[in-house]
Enzyme design. Structure first.
Site, short mmCIF file in Angstrom:
data_model
loop_
_atom_site.label_atom_id
_atom_site.label_comp_id
_atom_site.label_asym_id
_atom_site.label_seq_id
_atom_site.Cartn_x
_atom_site.Cartn_y
_atom_site.Cartn_z
N GLY A 1 53.26 45.94 16.53
CA GLY A 1 53.52 46.21 17.93
C GLY A 1 52.64 47.35 18.43
O GLY A 1 51.96 48.04 17.67
N GLN B 1 49.82 49.49 21.05
CA GLN B 1 48.46 49.40 21.55
C GLN B 1 47.50 49.98 20.51
O GLN B 1 47.74 49.88 19.31
CB GLN B 1 48.38 50.15 22.88
CG GLN B 1 49.36 49.66 23.92
CD GLN B 1 48.69 48.96 25.09
OE1 GLN B 1 47.47 48.83 25.17
NE2 GLN B 1 49.50 48.52 26.04
N CYS C 1 47.61 54.90 22.00
CA CYS C 1 48.83 54.11 22.23
C CYS C 1 48.94 53.66 23.69
O CYS C 1 50.05 53.43 24.21
CB CYS C 1 50.07 54.89 21.81
SG CYS C 1 50.02 55.39 20.07
#
Length: 227
Positions: free
Chosen positions: A73, A75, A171
């Site tokens: 999960g 970024q 992120c």
């Protein structure tokens, strides 16, 4: 399905990213009810990893650092020298916990380890990870659940070249400040091995394991735990 009482811990040294990622996938895909829950500690060669929710515009100037699209999960983040990475390979069903419980346990274990070196830190409800008092991020978190089991995990910044984070929006947050233990603690940074021991002990305790078993061989397992 009995609850495991032992968390196996492997210290894998410095490793390139992709072979370890593939090993995590393989372990998760072929493990069964008898496969041990494991925690892998290591340091990676420099790499940017882009999670499933990642947007290309958050990778600003990768330069000579490779970018790997991965199945966790979140970024984009960075792994590299001076950072402790911990991969958490556990069967959630056997522990009778959910993914939010695991995230909370990981974050709280990091907060406890940082407190042991006189760094005040906290998680955030809106952005997984751990942050120091001025809002700078000191630890990253990203997981994947498959077949009821987790892989990927956490990274704790110890003594890094932080300028690398300026090549991305960490992120997915534009302008987010990133820090490490060396810059936040007046004491000499502890070794990765010492911090791994503390983090492993905290996480095992919070997840309710009675024992930790450290595997002396620096190699990846198969799903039976046999080397």
């Amino acid at each position: 399905m009995s609850r495991p009482d032992t968390l196996w811990v492997r210290k894998l040294g410095r490793q390139p990213y992709e072979p370890v990622w593939r090993a995590m996938q393989h372990y998760t895909d072929i493990r069964d009810v008898n496969s041990p829950d494991e925690l892998w500690f290591l340091e990676h060669d420099a790499v940017f990893t882009q999670g499933q929710a990642g947007k290309p515009e958050h990778i600003l100037m990768p330069g000579d650092i490779p970018v790997v699209q991965v199945d966790r999960g979140g970024q984009v983040t960075y792994h590299g020298p001076g950072q402790l990475v911990g991969y958490v390979l556990i069967d959630l069903r056997r522990l009778s916990i959910g993914i939010r419980d695991l995230v909370t346990a990981i974050e709280n274990s990091i907060v406890a380890v940082l407190a042991s070196v006189s760094i005040v830190s906290h998680p955030r409800s809106d952005a997984p990870g751990v942050y120091v008092e001025n809002g700078a991020k000191i630890a990253q978190l990203g997981l994947r659940v498959r077949r009821g089991s987790t892989f990927h995990g956490l990274s704790l910044n110890i003594d890094m070249d932080l300028s690398v984070f300026q090549r991305i929006n960490p992120c997915g947050h534009q302008g987010m400040e990133v820090t490490d233990i060396r810059r936040q603690s007046a004491a000499e940074p502890q070794s990765q091995n010492e911090l791994a021991d503390r983090l492993g002990a905290e996480l095992a305790n919070l997840l309710g394991y009675l024992h930790r078993r450290e595997v002396s061989e620096h190699c990846l397992p198969d799903a039976s735990g046999v080397l």
